[in-house]
Design an enzyme around this catalytic site. Structure first.
Site, short mmCIF file in Angstrom:
data_model
loop_
_atom_site.label_atom_id
_atom_site.label_comp_id
_atom_site.label_asym_id
_atom_site.label_seq_id
_atom_site.Cartn_x
_atom_site.Cartn_y
_atom_site.Cartn_z
N GLY A 189 -40.89 36.57 -7.11
CA GLY A 189 -42.59 36.63 -7.34
C GLY A 189 -43.44 37.44 -8.62
O GLY A 189 -42.69 38.21 -9.02
N PHE A 220 -49.90 42.45 -11.67
CA PHE A 220 -49.46 43.88 -12.08
C PHE A 220 -47.73 43.68 -12.87
O PHE A 220 -47.23 45.21 -13.33
CB PHE A 220 -49.16 44.59 -10.80
CG PHE A 220 -51.49 45.58 -10.72
CD1 PHE A 220 -51.57 45.90 -11.57
CD2 PHE A 220 -50.97 44.60 -9.19
CE1 PHE A 220 -52.46 46.42 -10.91
CE2 PHE A 220 -51.87 45.10 -9.33
CZ PHE A 220 -53.36 46.06 -9.64
N GLY A 221 -47.11 42.85 -12.45
CA GLY A 221 -45.52 42.75 -12.81
C GLY A 221 -45.26 41.92 -12.46
O GLY A 221 -45.61 41.23 -11.57
N ASP A 246 -56.10 46.02 -2.81
CA ASP A 246 -56.00 44.77 -3.55
C ASP A 246 -55.63 43.79 -2.35
O ASP A 246 -54.65 43.90 -1.92
CB ASP A 246 -55.52 44.96 -4.68
CG ASP A 246 -54.94 43.37 -5.36
OD1 ASP A 246 -55.95 42.61 -5.22
OD2 ASP A 246 -54.38 43.57 -6.05
N1 LIG Z 1 -41.78 44.11 -0.57
C1 LIG Z 1 -41.50 42.55 -0.27
N2 LIG Z 1 -40.21 42.23 0.07
C2 LIG Z 1 -40.33 40.46 -0.60
N3 LIG Z 1 -41.45 39.67 -1.05
C3 LIG Z 1 -42.26 40.81 -2.21
C4 LIG Z 1 -42.40 41.74 -1.42
N4 LIG Z 1 -43.58 42.50 -2.39
C5 LIG Z 1 -43.37 41.29 -3.61
N5 LIG Z 1 -43.26 40.41 -2.88
C6 LIG Z 1 -43.48 38.85 -3.22
O1 LIG Z 1 -43.79 39.09 -4.81
C7 LIG Z 1 -44.30 37.93 -4.79
C8 LIG Z 1 -45.44 39.12 -6.61
O2 LIG Z 1 -46.03 39.95 -5.68
P1 LIG Z 1 -46.80 40.74 -6.33
O3 LIG Z 1 -47.19 42.13 -5.77
O4 LIG Z 1 -46.71 41.21 -7.43
O5 LIG Z 1 -48.03 39.53 -6.55
P2 LIG Z 1 -49.88 39.53 -6.23
O6 LIG Z 1 -49.62 39.99 -4.48
O7 LIG Z 1 -50.10 38.14 -6.26
O8 LIG Z 1 -50.74 39.89 -7.33
P3 LIG Z 1 -51.14 41.98 -7.32
O9 LIG Z 1 -50.08 42.03 -8.66
O10 LIG Z 1 -52.12 41.37 -8.47
O11 LIG Z 1 -51.42 42.26 -6.31
C9 LIG Z 1 -46.04 38.08 -3.94
O12 LIG Z 1 -46.15 37.00 -3.09
C10 LIG Z 1 -44.74 38.27 -2.46
O13 LIG Z 1 -43.79 36.82 -1.99
#
Ligand SMILES: Nc1ncnc2c1ncn2[C@@H]1O[C@H](COP(=O)(O)OP(=O)(O)OP(=O)(O)O)[C@@H](O)[C@H]1O
Ligand SMILES: *[C@@H]1O[C@H](CO)[C@@H](O)[C@H](O)[C@H]1NC(C)=O
Ligand SMILES: *[C@@H]1O[C@H](CO)[C@@H](O)[C@H](O)[C@H]1NC(C)=O
Ligand SMILES: *[C@@H]1O[C@H](CO)[C@@H](O)[C@H](O)[C@H]1NC(C)=O
Ligand SMILES: *[C@@H]1O[C@H](CO)[C@@H](O)[C@H](O)[C@H]1NC(C)=O
Ligand SMILES: *[C@@H]1O[C@H](CO)[C@@H](O)[C@H](O)[C@H]1NC(C)=O
Length: 663
Positions: free
Chosen positions: A359, A363-364, A480
């Protein structure tokens, strides 16, 4: 002078005052810019500039910026008062230059608007066109064609690479994947908006059938016969008699420049004049690394002192290099075990292949990987970092918080740093994030969470926050908290992720600018004034999360009646829950997909607690420890009525602008 001639003079002046601008644009409002050098004379604001080479840069690589550029005089869109909006036609050449080849944010739009003043509009997904309260409001009177590189579910975006026709807001009336139909064989070819390649867009409005036509193509391909999409929308209800034409653009947390190379426009049934492609300005070269600032500043100045400049650059680079090496040494000694080699991460994620993408967030991107030696499953978050300051402290902090462990925290295994990128390595959460399970628009096939699971997740996250706020060596603020940052492990325990990341953007910011970190919808109102995160701003976001989980709705509910131009509206979940409560049935706010299968007292507690935590007055919110007591039943919730919670809302439930313009 008799009073009647005086009146006549007045009327004439009035008439002149109103119609003068339209006359100064040529009669049919026709113009063409093949590059913007010389007398382009555009009216610009925010991050917009025209480079000496004639390139219009709407954004300049700074985070969370808006940039606008308008044709200096407004154009007359209606021939006689009460008439319908005339046909118009525009074409422009743009390019999006992100520091990454595979990620950018957010996009740009061609816009027709009654005013050039977009100072209250937000950056990010709002593209500098609207803010949360004004989005979709019929009084905006703008028409826009967006080129959007991020998928925003709240606006029903198709994907993270689309074009759309918008009226008064960010939800498109019609949109399609960026691309074109090849004239030769009629097949559809995708275009990547963030490819750094120049592309041309054509937008036409035909007043006879109220049809909007949007087409795009690579620069060397002629206008395709078949448009990308068409939309029927009578713009007479939208565009004002006299309106400005131009562009709006916004960045998020990624270093990106949104550029316009050329632009033409014509009114009243004439086709937009052809842009002279040969005259278009050159795009700056992006790879392998963006040009250093030192180079950009010294080169134009130093025709005579070229050698000196090179010397300075060399010196700076050298110093930078040695500093980097030194840092690396420090870290190795101090935090050695947490450092991953880039090679390992590259191999683990099969070279950051899209197939491994879990995903993307603000932030990336996040990739799944399997460490080669240990076969441990990991999630690697690839983050851009723009500034060098703060990065050392940040990494030190990231690594030191790697020591923090809690059952409901996604474990941070380590990091890796390379060029302008930072890689954060987390343990892999096989069940993904909570938002995937609880929202109506979620992917089909994902089961919904039972009430018992939701309750367990809420309690888990609460206990984790008690730990961070009160039980660790020093109070730690997450900053966050939101459903997409709550992940689920094998046993469906809620685990808070993205821990510590918001700090990076905090360190990054100039203390003078009010740059707010977090996600719109979860930001406590006081962040608008102070931008100082506290444990109570976390409590606010936690309250939003609880409501989200209990109701199965996003913190900002989008009202679906969007086709009628005036009624598309964003409603805050808090207000909606309060409304249910005021109508005598708080419990009707619980996610209807549970079909009544929930524990009524737990659900009612969750809703009230969610409301209390997201109280607009920070002082009225409980601490996380109190929250835990309420959830455990060790302490009863204070008596509350919906009016206690909604009383001060009118003036406070406004979300802060996240613009970092220093004002
Ligand atoms: N440790 C992990 N294990 C499995 N999937 C993950 C993990 N971390 C993130 N993801 C997946 O990647 C996606 C993107 O995560 P990310 O934290 O970058 O985005 P966000 O939470 O939507 O936005 P932000 O960067 O603003 O926090 C998440 O929605 C999740 O489904
Ligand atoms: C970008 O524009 C903003 C707003 O005008 C300005 O504050 C910032 O310094 C600019 N950044 C660069 C790199 O030019
Ligand atoms: C949102 O935009 C509208 C219209 O431009 C403006 O009146 C309002 O003050 C803005 N709200 C915020 C919170 O900035
Ligand atoms: C739309 O904006 C106008 C003016 O800013 C405001 O008076 C009106 O209440 C808004 N309408 C909605 C539905 O928000
Ligand atoms: C174009 O992109 C869309 C959306 O990402 C995708 O569904 C489609 O398969 C792509 N088409 C081609 C021809 O690559
Ligand atoms: C658009 O609306 C205007 C005013 O309501 C009307 O005069 C005009 O005929 C409409 N145009 C079309 C094509 O329906």
């Amino acid at each position: 002078m008799s009073s009647s001639t005086f009146l006549l003079l007045h009327l004439q002046l009035l008439y002149l005052g109103l119609s003068l601008p339209a006359i100064t644009a040529s009669d049919d409002g026709r113009f063409v810019y093949s590059g913007f050098s010389g007398g382009a004379n555009l009216a610009m604001d925010g991050a917009s500039t025209v480079t000496p080479g004639g390139l219009l840069e709407l954004t300049n690589g700074t985070d969370q910026q808006n940039g606008h550029a308008f044709y200096p005089t407004p154009l007359r869109f209606v021939r006689s008062p009460g008439g319908s909006v005339l046909s118009f036609s525009t074409s422009f050449v743009f390019a999006i230059l992100s520091v990454y080849t595979d990620l950018s944010a957010h996009g740009l739009a061609f816009v027709v608007a009654p005013s050039r003043d977009f100072s209250t509009a937000l950056p990010g997904q709002f593209l500098g066109l609207a803010n949360i309260s004004s989005n979709g409001n019929g009084s905006n009177h703008f028409f826009a064609v967006e080129l959007d590189t991020i998928q925003n579910k709240e606006f029903d975006d198709l994907n993270a690479n689309h074009a759309g026709a918008n009226v008064n807001g960010l939800r498109s009336e019609q949109s399609y994947y960026a691309g074109y139909y090849d004239d030769k064989d009629g097949s559809f070819r995708n275009l990547s908006l963030i490819s750094r390649e120049a592309m041309q867009v054509w937008v036409d409005y035909d007043d006879k059938d109220a049809q909007i036509t949007v087409a795009m193509a690579p620069l060397k391909v002629a206008r395709p016969a078949r448009p990308l999409f068409t939309a029927i929308y009578n713009l007479t209800t939208v565009i004002t008699d006299v309106a400005y034409v131009g562009f709006s653009s916004a960045t998020g947390t990624i270093n990106v420049r949104h550029c316009i190379l050329g632009w033409s426009f014509a009114m009243n049934g004439l086709a937009a004049p052809a842009i002279d492609v040969a005259k278009l300005p050159k795009l700056p070269r992006m790879s392998p690394k963006p040009r250093s600032k030192t180079l950009e500043i010294t080169l134009p100045v130093a025709t005579a002192g070229f050698v000196l400049a090179v010397g300075i650059v060399g010196f700076v680079l050298l110093r930078r290099h040695s500093r980097y090496a030194e840092l690396r040494e420090d870290w190795e000694v101090e935090f050695g075990p947490h450092r991953f080699s880039y090679k390992d991460l590259h191999r683990a994620t099969q070279g950051f292949k899209n197939k491994n993408l879990l995903g993307a967030g603000g932030f990336g991107r996040v990739y799944k990987g399997i460490l080669p030696a240990s076969k441990l499953e990991i999630a690697v978050k690839r983050v851009s970092h723009e500034s060098k300051q703060g990065i050392k402290e940040f990494v030190a902090e990231v690594v030191s918080i790697g020591r923090i462990q809690h059952h409901n925290l996604v474990k941070l295994l380590g990091y890796c740093r390379r060029r302008r990128e930072l890689f954060l390595v987390y343990e892999y959460m096989p069940n993904g994030s909570v938002d995937k399970y609880i929202h109506i628009s979620s992917e089909e096939g994902t089961p919904i969470l039972t009430w018992a699971q939701r309750w367990h997740i809420i309690k888990g996250i609460a206990s984790c926050l008690v730990y961070l706020h009160e039980e660790w060596e020093k109070a730690i603020i997450h900053r966050d908290i939101k459903a997409s940052n709550v992940l689920l492990d094998v046993d469906m325990n809620g685990r808070l992720g993205d821990f510590g990341l918001a700090r990076l953007y905090d360190h990054d910011t100039d203390p003078q600018t009010t740059h707010v970190v977090g996600t719109i919808g979860y930001l406590a109102p006081e962040l608008g004034h102070t931008s100082k995160a506290t444990p109570l701003t976390d409590v606010f976001a936690f309250g939003m999360f609880v409501l989200e989980v209990a109701c199965g709705q996003r913190p900002i509910i989008t009202n679906q009646r969007s086709l009628d131009s005036s009624s598309s509206q964003l409603l805050l979940l808090v207000d909606w829950v309060l409304e249910q409560w005021s109508n005598g049935s708080l419990i009707s706010a619980v996610d209807s997909r549970l079909e009544g299968n929930y524990n009524v007292s737990e659900a009612s507690l969750a809703l009230k607690l969610g409301l209390l935590c997201s109280h607009p007055f920070a002082n009225a919110r409980p601490s996380m420890r109190q929250v835990m007591h309420y959830l455990d039943g060790a302490m009863p919730l204070p008596e509350m009525t919906p009016t206690d919670l909604s009383l001060p809302l009118q003036q406070n439930r406004q979300l802060p602008s996240t613009k970092a313009d220093g004002s």
